[in-house]
Design a protein around this motif. Structure first.
Motif, mmCIF file in Angstrom:
data_model
loop_
_atom_site.group_PDB
_atom_site.id
_atom_site.type_symbol
_atom_site.label_atom_id
_atom_site.label_comp_id
_atom_site.label_asym_id
_atom_site.label_seq_id
_atom_site.Cartn_x
_atom_site.Cartn_y
_atom_site.Cartn_z
ATOM 1 N N VAL A 30 0.870 -1.176 0.000
ATOM 2 C CA VAL A 30 0.000 0.000 0.000
ATOM 3 C C VAL A 30 0.910 1.231 0.000
ATOM 4 O O VAL A 30 1.862 1.291 0.790
ATOM 5 N N GLU A 34 -1.159 6.641 1.145
ATOM 6 C CA GLU A 34 -2.521 6.150 1.346
ATOM 7 C C GLU A 34 -2.697 5.571 2.742
ATOM 8 O O GLU A 34 -3.752 5.709 3.353
ATOM 9 N N GLU A 35 -1.665 4.910 3.234
ATOM 10 C CA GLU A 35 -1.757 4.273 4.548
ATOM 11 C C GLU A 35 -1.822 5.311 5.669
ATOM 12 O O GLU A 35 -2.635 5.223 6.565
ATOM 13 N N ALA A 131 -6.876 0.742 -2.200
ATOM 14 C CA ALA A 131 -5.415 0.617 -2.234
ATOM 15 C C ALA A 131 -4.983 -0.610 -3.038
ATOM 16 O O ALA A 131 -4.004 -1.272 -2.707
#
Length: 142
Positions: A30, A34-35, A131
């Motif tokens: 990912v 985004e994480e 994701a």
């Protein structure tokens, strides 16, 4: 059994974020951006410790509409199968109830759908991608 703590210190937050980076960024590819998102600043974070005080699990909780939303549930690969995922989810559900909410919700990676069903979650969506990983939305009355 896992000792699950609500994050209160910078060290605990760093430990929780490190676990998430290992599981989601390194293991599942990912993207870091985004994480680690804008919700991290306002969420309740959790970190789970073994009896030897080693951090091995992490998660975060947000309140969205009428739900306590369980997010970013991660257990280090070498510790999976020990019940630690269940332990951290039950701790999060206790916090949801303590805040006066009666429903929980999560977006589960489809490979983990059966795990969440065993904990009382019901699938309420079609499969969708997040994701680059297939997910479903699941809910539970607490």
């Amino acid at each position: 059994m896992l000792n699950v703590q609500e994050v209160e210190t910078k060290r605990q937050k760093d430990e929780a974020f490190d676990i998430r980076k290992v599981v989601f960024v390194e293991e599942q590819n990912v993207p870091f951006e985004e994480e680690m998102d804008e919700h991290d600043d306002h969420a309740i974070h959790f970190v789970g410790y073994t009896l030897e005080r080693r951090p091995v699990a992490a998660s975060r909780l947000r309140f969205v509409d009428e739900f306590g939303k369980l997010e970013r549930i991660a257990v280090l690969e070498e510790e999976r199968g020990n019940g630690f995922g269940r332990d951290i989810i039950l701790a999060m559900e206790d916090v949801i109830r303590s805040k006066g909410f009666t429903k929980s919700k999560l977006n589960a990676q489809t490979y983990a759908e059966d795990f969440y069903k065993k904990l009382g979650y019901e699938t309420v969506s079609d499969e969708f991608m997040d994701a680059g990983i297939p997910h479903v939305t699941m809910v539970k009355d607490l």
